[in-house]
Design a protein around this motif. Structure first.
Motif, PDB file in Angstrom:
ATOM      1  N   ALA A  83       2.009  -0.422   8.866  1.00 36.56           N
ATOM      2  CA  ALA A  83       2.648  -1.215   7.818  1.00 36.56           C
ATOM      3  C   ALA A  83       4.167  -1.040   7.837  1.00 36.56           C
ATOM      4  CB  ALA A  83       2.080  -0.822   6.452  1.00 36.56           C
ATOM      5  N   VAL A  84       4.611   0.204   8.024  1.00 35.50           N
ATOM      6  CA  VAL A  84       6.053   0.469   8.083  1.00 35.50           C
ATOM      7  C   VAL A  84       6.669  -0.219   9.294  1.00 35.50           C
ATOM      8  CG1 VAL A  84       7.780   2.285   8.442  1.00 35.50           C
ATOM      9  CG2 VAL A  84       5.936   2.615   6.784  1.00 35.50           C
ATOM     10  N   LEU A  85       5.981  -0.170  10.425  1.00 39.88           N
ATOM     11  CA  LEU A  85       6.494  -0.833  11.631  1.00 39.88           C
ATOM     12  C   LEU A  85       6.628  -2.335  11.419  1.00 39.88           C
ATOM     13  CD1 LEU A  85       7.331  -0.802  14.578  1.00 39.88           C
ATOM     14  CD2 LEU A  85       4.902  -0.773  15.214  1.00 39.88           C
ATOM     15  N   LEU A  86       5.621  -2.942  10.822  1.00 39.27           N
ATOM     16  CA  LEU A  86       5.722  -4.375  10.517  1.00 39.27           C
ATOM     17  C   LEU A  86       6.845  -4.644   9.518  1.00 39.27           C
ATOM     18  CD1 LEU A  86       1.979  -5.481  10.233  1.00 39.27           C
ATOM     19  CD2 LEU A  86       3.643  -6.231  11.941  1.00 39.27           C
ATOM     20  N   GLY A  87       6.997  -3.742   8.546  1.00 35.81           N
ATOM     21  CA  GLY A  87       8.055  -3.915   7.562  1.00 35.81           C
ATOM     22  C   GLY A  87       9.435  -3.869   8.182  1.00 35.81           C
ATOM     23  N   TRP A  88       9.634  -2.964   9.133  1.00 42.38           N
ATOM     24  CA  TRP A  88      10.933  -2.860   9.795  1.00 42.38           C
ATOM     25  C   TRP A  88      11.208  -4.059  10.697  1.00 42.38           C
ATOM     26  CZ3 TRP A  88      14.536  -0.204   7.865  1.00 42.38           C
ATOM     27  CH2 TRP A  88      14.403   1.107   7.425  1.00 42.38           C
ATOM     28  N   PHE A 121      18.429   4.466   8.714  1.00 46.18           N
ATOM     29  CA  PHE A 121      17.062   4.259   9.211  1.00 46.18           C
ATOM     30  C   PHE A 121      16.313   5.593   9.264  1.00 46.18           C
ATOM     31  CE2 PHE A 121      14.113   4.341  12.782  1.00 46.18           C
ATOM     32  CZ  PHE A 121      13.307   3.249  12.514  1.00 46.18           C
ATOM     33  N   ALA A 122      16.959   6.624   9.807  1.00 51.02           N
ATOM     34  CA  ALA A 122      16.322   7.935   9.899  1.00 51.02           C
ATOM     35  C   ALA A 122      16.024   8.501   8.513  1.00 51.02           C
ATOM     36  CB  ALA A 122      17.210   8.892  10.692  1.00 51.02           C
ATOM     37  N   LEU A 123      16.951   8.321   7.576  1.00 53.04           N
ATOM     38  CA  LEU A 123      16.756   8.828   6.225  1.00 53.04           C
ATOM     39  C   LEU A 123      15.585   8.139   5.541  1.00 53.04           C
ATOM     40  CD1 LEU A 123      17.681  10.514   3.806  1.00 53.04           C
ATOM     41  CD2 LEU A 123      19.257   8.661   3.210  1.00 53.04           C
ATOM     42  N   ILE A 124      15.510   6.834   5.643  1.00 50.81           N
ATOM     43  CA  ILE A 124      14.424   6.091   4.990  1.00 50.81           C
ATOM     44  C   ILE A 124      13.077   6.478   5.585  1.00 50.81           C
ATOM     45  CG2 ILE A 124      13.450   3.787   4.636  1.00 50.81           C
ATOM     46  CD1 ILE A 124      16.369   2.757   4.535  1.00 50.81           C
ATOM     47  N   ASN A 125      13.009   6.556   6.906  1.00 51.02           N
ATOM     48  CA  ASN A 125      11.751   6.953   7.548  1.00 51.02           C
ATOM     49  C   ASN A 125      11.353   8.366   7.139  1.00 51.02           C
ATOM     50  OD1 ASN A 125      10.947   4.677   8.864  1.00 51.02           O
ATOM     51  ND2 ASN A 125      11.510   5.355  10.903  1.00 51.02           N
ATOM     52  N   GLY A 126      12.344   9.257   7.040  1.00 47.27           N
ATOM     53  CA  GLY A 126      12.056  10.615   6.612  1.00 47.27           C
ATOM     54  C   GLY A 126      11.488  10.670   5.211  1.00 47.27           C
ATOM     55  N   LEU A 127      12.039   9.865   4.324  1.00 43.55           N
ATOM     56  CA  LEU A 127      11.540   9.828   2.945  1.00 43.55           C
ATOM     57  C   LEU A 127      10.129   9.260   2.880  1.00 43.55           C
ATOM     58  CD1 LEU A 127      14.764   8.649   1.066  1.00 43.55           C
ATOM     59  CD2 LEU A 127      13.738  10.936   1.059  1.00 43.55           C
ATOM     60  N   ILE A 128       9.837   8.289   3.732  1.00 45.86           N
ATOM     61  CA  ILE A 128       8.484   7.715   3.767  1.00 45.86           C
ATOM     62  C   ILE A 128       7.475   8.756   4.236  1.00 45.86           C
ATOM     63  CG2 ILE A 128       7.013   6.018   4.934  1.00 45.86           C
ATOM     64  CD1 ILE A 128       9.439   4.137   4.967  1.00 45.86           C
ATOM     65  N   ASP A 129       7.869   9.565   5.216  1.00 42.11           N
ATOM     66  CA  ASP A 129       6.958  10.562   5.785  1.00 42.11           C
ATOM     67  C   ASP A 129       6.818  11.813   4.922  1.00 42.11           C
ATOM     68  OD1 ASP A 129       6.480   8.962   7.963  1.00 42.11           O
ATOM     69  OD2 ASP A 129       8.016   9.893   9.220  1.00 42.11           O
ATOM     70  N   LEU A 130       7.730  12.004   3.996  1.00 42.97           N
ATOM     71  CA  LEU A 130       7.767  13.247   3.221  1.00 42.97           C
ATOM     72  C   LEU A 130       6.458  13.525   2.469  1.00 42.97           C
ATOM     73  CD1 LEU A 130       9.960  15.388   2.963  1.00 42.97           C
ATOM     74  CD2 LEU A 130      10.693  14.296   0.833  1.00 42.97           C
ATOM     75  N   PRO A 131       5.903  12.575   1.716  1.00 40.70           N
ATOM     76  CA  PRO A 131       4.647  12.865   1.001  1.00 40.70           C
ATOM     77  C   PRO A 131       3.504  13.229   1.947  1.00 40.70           C
ATOM     78  CG  PRO A 131       5.670  10.861   0.156  1.00 40.70           C
ATOM     79  CD  PRO A 131       6.405  11.210   1.406  1.00 40.70           C
ATOM     80  N   LEU A 132       3.465  12.592   3.113  1.00 42.53           N
ATOM     81  CA  LEU A 132       2.416  12.898   4.076  1.00 42.53           C
ATOM     82  C   LEU A 132       2.547  14.326   4.589  1.00 42.53           C
ATOM     83  CD1 LEU A 132       2.382   9.577   6.140  1.00 42.53           C
ATOM     84  CD2 LEU A 132       0.895  10.221   4.241  1.00 42.53           C
ATOM     85  N   ALA A 133       3.789  14.735   4.876  1.00 40.51           N
ATOM     86  CA  ALA A 133       4.011  16.101   5.357  1.00 40.51           C
ATOM     87  C   ALA A 133       3.625  17.125   4.295  1.00 40.51           C
ATOM     88  CB  ALA A 133       5.471  16.274   5.760  1.00 40.51           C
ATOM     89  N   LEU A 134       3.956  16.841   3.046  1.00 43.30           N
ATOM     90  CA  LEU A 134       3.586  17.742   1.956  1.00 43.30           C
ATOM     91  C   LEU A 134       2.069  17.853   1.826  1.00 43.30           C
ATOM     92  CD1 LEU A 134       6.196  16.736  -0.759  1.00 43.30           C
ATOM     93  CD2 LEU A 134       5.807  19.068   0.081  1.00 43.30           C
TER      94      LEU A 134
END
Length: 438
Positions: A83-88, A121-134
């Motif tokens: 979904a993120v890839l399609l969004g970008w 771009f890196a910051l936004i992707n990092g924020l998206i991945d943050l809940p998953l990493a937690l």
């Protein structure tokens, strides 16, 4: 009678090919994951016969549950990443971010705006991945007894990795963007040279500068083990700058050992968890396996392969970056060509689009890469059996599979597609070892 010719523009064809490739990518990953889940769940009730005297049923079931839990979580990650890839891309996210930053910086900042685009771009992707990493760390790993980190340590690691990423990544990105602007049509060759030089430099400085920011490395204190390991390395003709123990238990119960560094900076690192789980002969056998990779030049071959693959990729990007359909077909409006007064070039857009799209296609090379990696593992096992004791390595493998909750009953097709290491039963059988009670 009039015939009407129907055809797709290059941009539309690009969109179609990308969409079909992404659909196939997600479909194959979903299919493989469900096969693995079924295979592991189907064999949960009984330990495989060859391991029945070594692995208790509760350990086997814990490994099965851990594997299935991670796979199901992986399906969520798969859906989100698609979904993120399609969004970008096709939905215009990258185009909107680029336009917003252009409105802020304008065309008068030919280097600052692209650099800001990469950073944002890196910051936004990092924020998206943050809940998953937690969730991965504090729910899944915690549930199965592997997580040893506190939230404070996790946040400290996050801050450190962000700072290190900025200190290293921003100058490197700025250099790449400058080379893309300043060196003409062969920018990709100059950029490749800079990237290779940076990669080699990191092999030298990572063990002594970056790794100690996250972990403590103490010289190996066990004199008998130190003597055993030193004699092994002497037999193998391998020289290292030191033998170190890393406080892996501070973060995880998983165990490992590895070589790091390059040239004179090579060092041997043992996780403290590994030393706690294995006997000295077993540690020697595991290290002999790692030495086998060096003896067969697997590391060098992988570095050369990475360099060649990077060169081919950058050459392809050098061509794609000049094709309007590459941008338009992936949902991005390229910046106008430099005419009056100069305009921000497309280099950052091209880099990001390439980084987003290429994994969709290279994923289908995974079985070939996994097969090559498994071949290397078999070769390293054979070398270990010639320099140490094959039975000790077999015993170590069983302990590590048990303590790391690795499944003993994977789906064969999933193994062929994904596994970089052969299943334990295959490795032990190939070495001629036996699975004996602990």
């Amino acid at each position: 009678m009039t015939e009407t010719a129907f055809f797709l523009s290059p941009a539309a064809l690009t969109s179609l090919v990308f969409g079909l490739a992404l659909l196939a990518n997600v479909g194959v990953k979903l299919w493989l994951a469900t096969r693995q889940i079924r295979a592991v769940a189907r064999n949960r009730a009984a330990v495989p016969a060859e391991f029945s005297q070594t692995i208790a049923l509760d350990s086997h079931q814990r490994a099965a549950d851990y594997t299935v839990t991670k796979l199901r979580f992986g399906l969520l990650e798969l859906a989100l990443s698609a979904a993120v890839l399609l969004g970008w891309t096709l939905l215009g996210g990258l185009d909107a971010l680029n336009a917003a930053l252009l409105s802020v910086f304008g065309p008068g900042y030919p280097l600052l705006q692209p650099l800001a685009l990469l950073a944002a771009f890196a910051l936004i992707n990092g924020l998206i991945d943050l809940p998953l990493a937690l969730y991965q760390t504090f729910v899944i790993e915690e549930r199965f007894g592997f997580n040893k980190m506190t939230l404070k340590l996790w946040l400290a690691d996050l801050v450190k990795s962000t700072v290190v990423g900025c200190v290293i990544g921003l100058p490197l990105a700025a250099l790449a963007l400058w080379l893309m602007q300043a060196t003409g049509s062969l920018w990709w060759l100059w950029t490749w040279g800079a990237w290779m030089a940076f990669s080699l430099l990191m092999m030298v400085i990572y063990p002594t500068v970056i790794a100690p920011l996250f972990n403590k490395f103490q010289p190996l204190q066990d004199e008998s083990l130190q003597e055993r390991v030193t004699q092994l390395m002497a037999r193998c003709g391998f020289a290292a700058k030191g033998l170190f123990v890393m406080d892996g238990s501070r973060r995880s119960a998983h165990a490992n050992a590895y070589f790091t560094g390059f040239g004179a900076a090579k060092r041997v690192v043992f996780f403290d968890t590994l030393l706690a789980q294995l006997t000295p002969p077993e540690v020697e056998a595991v290290l002999a396996h790692e030495l086998g990779h060096f003896k067969h030049k697997h590391i060098l071959k992988r570095i050369v392969g990475l360099f060649a693959f990077s060169l081919a990729g950058l050459a392809l990007l050098g061509w794609l970056s000049n094709q309007p359909w590459f941008y338009a077909g992936l949902g991005v409006t390229p910046n106008l060509p430099p005419q009056m007064g100069g305009v921000v070039p497309n280099h950052a857009l091209a880099l990001l689009l390439f980084a987003l799209v290429v994994p969709v296609f290279t994923f289908f090379l995974s079985p070939l890469m996994a097969q090559l990696s498994r071949k290397h593992e078999f070769e390293a096992d054979a070398y270990a059996a010639s320099q140490a004791n094959a039975q000790d390595l077999s015993n170590a493998l069983v302990k590590l599979y048990k303590d790391n909750a690795s499944t003993l009953t994977p789906d064969p097709l999933y193994v062929r597609f994904y596994y970089s290491h052969p299943p334990a039963s295959e490795r032990i059988a190939r070495m001629g070892g036996k699975i004996v009670p602990a």
